[in-house]
Design an enzyme around this catalytic site. Structure first.
Site, PDB file in Angstrom:
ATOM      1  N   GLY A 137       1.056  -0.776  -0.373  1.00  0.00           N
ATOM      2  CA  GLY A 137      -0.112   0.200  -0.148  1.00  0.00           C
ATOM      3  C   GLY A 137       0.639   1.604   0.155  1.00  0.00           C
ATOM      4  N   VAL A 155      -5.040 -11.007   5.056  1.00  0.00           N
ATOM      5  CA  VAL A 155      -4.906 -11.697   6.921  1.00  0.00           C
ATOM      6  C   VAL A 155      -5.883 -12.061   7.133  1.00  0.00           C
ATOM      7  CG1 VAL A 155      -2.744  -9.607   6.672  1.00  0.00           C
ATOM      8  CG2 VAL A 155      -4.717  -9.159   6.867  1.00  0.00           C
ATOM      9  N   ILE A 210      -2.328 -16.846   9.032  1.00  0.00           N
ATOM     10  CA  ILE A 210      -1.165 -16.575   8.745  1.00  0.00           C
ATOM     11  C   ILE A 210      -0.352 -17.651   8.152  1.00  0.00           C
ATOM     12  CG2 ILE A 210       0.429 -14.301   7.981  1.00  0.00           C
ATOM     13  CD1 ILE A 210      -1.869 -12.646   9.384  1.00  0.00           C
ATOM     14  N   LYS A 255     -13.592  -7.288   7.817  1.00  0.00           N
ATOM     15  CA  LYS A 255     -13.230  -8.421   8.467  1.00  0.00           C
ATOM     16  C   LYS A 255     -10.982  -8.346   8.236  1.00  0.00           C
ATOM     17  CE  LYS A 255     -13.536 -11.804   6.080  1.00  0.00           C
ATOM     18  NZ  LYS A 255     -14.362 -13.178   4.354  1.00  0.00           N
ATOM     19  N   GLY A 275      -2.544 -13.613  15.930  1.00  0.00           N
ATOM     20  CA  GLY A 275      -1.594 -14.487  16.856  1.00  0.00           C
ATOM     21  C   GLY A 275      -0.268 -14.583  16.271  1.00  0.00           C
ATOM     22  N   LYS A 319       2.724 -13.233  18.766  1.00  0.00           N
ATOM     23  CA  LYS A 319       2.182 -14.018  19.024  1.00  0.00           C
ATOM     24  C   LYS A 319       3.142 -15.448  19.116  1.00  0.00           C
ATOM     25  CE  LYS A 319      -1.058 -16.834  22.660  1.00  0.00           C
ATOM     26  NZ  LYS A 319      -1.191 -17.936  21.984  1.00  0.00           N
ATOM     27  N   TYR A 337     -15.420   1.432   9.301  1.00  0.00           N
ATOM     28  CA  TYR A 337     -14.632   1.956   9.317  1.00  0.00           C
ATOM     29  C   TYR A 337     -14.049   2.491  10.659  1.00  0.00           C
ATOM     30  CZ  TYR A 337      -9.282   3.822   8.136  1.00  0.00           C
ATOM     31  OH  TYR A 337      -8.193   4.332   8.281  1.00  0.00           O
ATOM     32  N   ARG A 361      -9.198   9.493  -2.177  1.00  0.00           N
ATOM     33  CA  ARG A 361      -9.437  10.778  -0.591  1.00  0.00           C
ATOM     34  C   ARG A 361      -8.849  12.277  -1.436  1.00  0.00           C
ATOM     35  NH1 ARG A 361      -5.728   6.919   2.895  1.00  0.00           N
ATOM     36  NH2 ARG A 361      -5.036   6.001   0.477  1.00  0.00           N
TER      37      ARG A 361
HETATM   38  P1  NAD Z   1      -3.310   1.898   1.158  1.00  0.00           P
HETATM   39  O1  NAD Z   1      -5.335   1.124   0.778  1.00  0.00           O
HETATM   40  O2  NAD Z   1      -2.895   2.495   0.167  1.00  0.00           O
HETATM   41  O3  NAD Z   1      -3.048   0.007   1.761  1.00  0.00           O
HETATM   42  C1  NAD Z   1      -3.433  -0.615   2.975  1.00  0.00           C
HETATM   43  C2  NAD Z   1      -3.207  -1.722   2.002  1.00  0.00           C
HETATM   44  O4  NAD Z   1      -3.541  -2.886   3.001  1.00  0.00           O
HETATM   45  C3  NAD Z   1      -3.400  -2.561   0.278  1.00  0.00           C
HETATM   46  O5  NAD Z   1      -1.735  -2.536  -0.014  1.00  0.00           O
HETATM   47  C4  NAD Z   1      -4.083  -2.578   0.193  1.00  0.00           C
HETATM   48  O6  NAD Z   1      -3.452  -4.524  -0.690  1.00  0.00           O
HETATM   49  C5  NAD Z   1      -3.853  -3.666   1.600  1.00  0.00           C
HETATM   50  N1  NAD Z   1      -4.921  -4.830   2.342  1.00  0.00           N
HETATM   51  C6  NAD Z   1      -6.069  -4.637   2.518  1.00  0.00           C
HETATM   52  N2  NAD Z   1      -6.646  -5.772   2.569  1.00  0.00           N
HETATM   53  C7  NAD Z   1      -6.494  -6.248   3.061  1.00  0.00           C
HETATM   54  C8  NAD Z   1      -6.229  -8.191   4.084  1.00  0.00           C
HETATM   55  N3  NAD Z   1      -7.109  -8.207   3.786  1.00  0.00           N
HETATM   56  N4  NAD Z   1      -4.955  -8.736   3.326  1.00  0.00           N
HETATM   57  C9  NAD Z   1      -3.976  -7.960   3.490  1.00  0.00           C
HETATM   58  N5  NAD Z   1      -4.266  -7.123   2.625  1.00  0.00           N
HETATM   59  C10 NAD Z   1      -5.040  -6.041   2.575  1.00  0.00           C
HETATM   60  O7  NAD Z   1      -3.797   3.127   2.365  1.00  0.00           O
HETATM   61  P2  NAD Z   1      -2.766   3.085   3.464  1.00  0.00           P
HETATM   62  O8  NAD Z   1      -3.180   4.844   3.201  1.00  0.00           O
HETATM   63  O9  NAD Z   1      -1.414   2.931   3.182  1.00  0.00           O
HETATM   64  O10 NAD Z   1      -2.733   2.995   4.504  1.00  0.00           O
HETATM   65  C11 NAD Z   1      -2.119   1.807   4.792  1.00  0.00           C
HETATM   66  C12 NAD Z   1      -2.947   2.125   6.943  1.00  0.00           C
HETATM   67  O11 NAD Z   1      -2.661   2.929   7.222  1.00  0.00           O
HETATM   68  C13 NAD Z   1      -4.042   1.040   7.150  1.00  0.00           C
HETATM   69  O12 NAD Z   1      -4.435   1.129   8.154  1.00  0.00           O
HETATM   70  C14 NAD Z   1      -4.375   2.659   7.393  1.00  0.00           C
HETATM   71  O13 NAD Z   1      -6.078   2.130   7.292  1.00  0.00           O
HETATM   72  C15 NAD Z   1      -3.603   3.918   7.566  1.00  0.00           C
HETATM   73  N6  NAD Z   1      -4.102   4.663   7.988  1.00  0.00           N
HETATM   74  C16 NAD Z   1      -3.972   5.512   6.244  1.00  0.00           C
HETATM   75  C17 NAD Z   1      -4.386   6.529   6.674  1.00  0.00           C
HETATM   76  C18 NAD Z   1      -3.681   7.865   5.609  1.00  0.00           C
HETATM   77  O14 NAD Z   1      -4.169   9.051   5.876  1.00  0.00           O
HETATM   78  N7  NAD Z   1      -2.686   7.469   4.869  1.00  0.00           N
HETATM   79  C19 NAD Z   1      -4.462   7.660   7.947  1.00  0.00           C
HETATM   80  C20 NAD Z   1      -4.425   6.811   9.565  1.00  0.00           C
HETATM   81  C21 NAD Z   1      -4.570   5.300   8.360  1.00  0.00           C
HETATM   82  N1  UDP Z   2     -12.748  15.802  -0.121  1.00  0.00           N
HETATM   83  C1  UDP Z   2     -13.761  16.760  -0.677  1.00  0.00           C
HETATM   84  N2  UDP Z   2     -13.155  16.734  -2.413  1.00  0.00           N
HETATM   85  C2  UDP Z   2     -12.729  15.072  -2.168  1.00  0.00           C
HETATM   86  C3  UDP Z   2     -12.108  14.552  -1.529  1.00  0.00           C
HETATM   87  C4  UDP Z   2     -12.747  14.411   0.425  1.00  0.00           C
HETATM   88  O1  UDP Z   2     -14.507  18.282  -0.164  1.00  0.00           O
HETATM   89  O2  UDP Z   2     -13.050  14.944  -3.450  1.00  0.00           O
HETATM   90  C5  UDP Z   2     -13.284  16.189   1.677  1.00  0.00           C
HETATM   91  C6  UDP Z   2     -13.905  15.207   2.444  1.00  0.00           C
HETATM   92  O3  UDP Z   2     -15.385  15.735   2.294  1.00  0.00           O
HETATM   93  C7  UDP Z   2     -13.473  15.156   3.485  1.00  0.00           C
HETATM   94  C8  UDP Z   2     -11.587  15.228   3.539  1.00  0.00           C
HETATM   95  O4  UDP Z   2     -11.854  16.532   2.150  1.00  0.00           O
HETATM   96  O5  UDP Z   2     -13.952  16.148   4.640  1.00  0.00           O
HETATM   97  C9  UDP Z   2     -10.725  14.778   3.641  1.00  0.00           C
HETATM   98  O6  UDP Z   2     -11.083  13.334   2.648  1.00  0.00           O
HETATM   99  P1  UDP Z   2     -10.541  12.322   2.564  1.00  0.00           P
HETATM  100  O7  UDP Z   2     -11.885  11.558   1.870  1.00  0.00           O
HETATM  101  O8  UDP Z   2      -9.495  12.721   2.400  1.00  0.00           O
HETATM  102  O9  UDP Z   2     -10.246  11.383   4.390  1.00  0.00           O
HETATM  103  P2  UDP Z   2     -10.601  11.950   5.428  1.00  0.00           P
HETATM  104  O10 UDP Z   2      -9.908  12.105   6.274  1.00  0.00           O
HETATM  105  O11 UDP Z   2     -12.577  12.271   5.470  1.00  0.00           O
HETATM  106  O12 UDP Z   2     -11.046  10.702   6.256  1.00  0.00           O
END
Ligand code: NAD
Ligand code: UDP
Length: 309
Positions: free
Chosen positions: A10, A57, A61, A91, A102, A105, A145, A186
């Protein structure tokens, strides 16, 4: 260390892999590519200390050999996924976290959970300290979420208390940077993609809602510091520089020279009105603070998206 990263293909997982490899660790990225892509880790293909395993996952695993740390990042994270793949999100947060714990651990490995500012929901306290319990609608579309991550935190603490697993919980606030998908949904990829296509930026609602954007290298630094610390309670990591989404849109249009302006679109349900991390704990416990200015981080991100369009 030999470190397993779930969600390693990701956006954040790929940057974390780069960083851990650069620090001399061995990395196994495990991912089912539901929102990630092997494009993000293609540059690591020839690295002997890096391995990719295609796996979901939420299924048991199996990883041969010892592990020193399990960093559990797997989860779709974009609001468009909350209605597209809600059951997979529930899930991965529940069954997936259980399996990842797990594994930690069984291997006597450290465990780090990538949690989120979404555990605070639409917050009634501002900025948000870790002591705030949040304001989440459990039956709303965002709830899949938020509640999955809240469950993930709960089971992480239970494994720590009952089984003595050496756990960490990082609460990540909005993070951006290269390797986000253009169609991620996003706000950062949406706005930059629209700006580069010379389209008006889609501001949801009146644009008065706020967010605070952290560049990915700052986040990864905080994650690594937390992993190496001995802190079991949650730690916020994010950039406290807060702005309205309307002013963020204006910034993107200015930095890209987009003349097309802004159009307003309906606000998604339960969209938090305000969000800003209180990073006192990260500062105190990890000596961490963000260092990348928004203009610099956005310049890197815009250059990345420009090279991909
Ligand atoms: P992303 O979607 O780019 O990365 C998530 C990765 O998890 C992807 O590669 C996806 O394929 C993988 N994945 C999802 N479900 C899976 C499963 N069941 N088995 C194996 N792989 C799986 O998103 P990201 O922004 O890189 O987010 C990474 C983590 O950080 C996430 O847990 C997200 O909730 C958390 N997070 C991100 C942000 C942000 O702003 N980017 C903010 C808060 C939390
Ligand atoms: N948002 C927006 N236009 C877009 C996408 C998102 O105005 O095209 C807004 C969304 O409603 C939120 C903020 O931007 O208030 C951040 O959105 P994002 O989807 O990045 O993640 P969030 O912080 O809501 O989890």
């Amino acid at each position: 260390m030999r470190i397993l990263i779930t969600g390693g293909a990701g956006f954040i997982g790929s940057h974390l892999s780069d960083r851990l490899l650069a620090d001399g660790h061995d990395v196994i990225a495990l991912d089912n590519l539901i929102t990630g892509s092997t494009d993000s880790i293609a540059h690591l293909a020839g690295n002997r200390r890096f391995k990719f395993i295609f796996h979901d996952v939420t299924d048991y695993i199996y990883v041969p050999g010892p592990l020193d740390a399990v960093m559990h990042l797997a989860s779709p994270a974009s609001p468009i996924d909350f209605t597209r793949v809600p059951i997979q999100i529930l899930k991965v947060g529940s069954l997936g976290t259980h399996n990842a714990l797990g594994l930690a651990k069984a291997k006597a490995a450290r465990f780090l959970l990538a949690s989120t500012s979404e555990v605070y929901g639409d917050p009634l306290i501002h900025p948000q300290p870790e002591s705030y319990w949040g304001n989440v609608n459990p039956i709303g579309t965002r709830g899949v979420y938020d509640e999955a991550k809240r469950f993930a935190e709960a089971i992480t603490m239970a494994y720590h208390r009952v089984h003595g697993v050496d756990t960490r919980i990082i609460r990540i606030f909005n993070t951006y940077g290269p390797r986000m998908r253009l169609d991620d949904g996003r706000v950062v990829p949406n706005f930059i993609g629209q700006a580069l296509r010379r389209q008006p930026l889609t501001v949801y609602g009146d644009g008065k809602q706020t967010r605070s954007f952290c560049y990915v290298s700052d986040l990864v630094e905080g994650m690594v510091r937390l992993l190496l610390s001995a802190e079991h309670d949650p730690v916020n990591v994010g950039n406290p520089e807060e702005m309205t989404i309307h002013s963020f849109a204006e910034t993107i249009n200015r930095l890209t020279g987009n003349p097309a302006g802004i159009i307003f679109r309906p606000l998604p349900p339960d969209d938090p009105r305000i969000r800003q991390p209180d990073i006192t704990r990260a500062r105190t416990l990890l000596s961490w603070a963000p260092t990348v200015a928004l203009a610099d981080g956005l310049a890197q991100t815009i250059a990345y998206f420009r090279s991909r369009t």
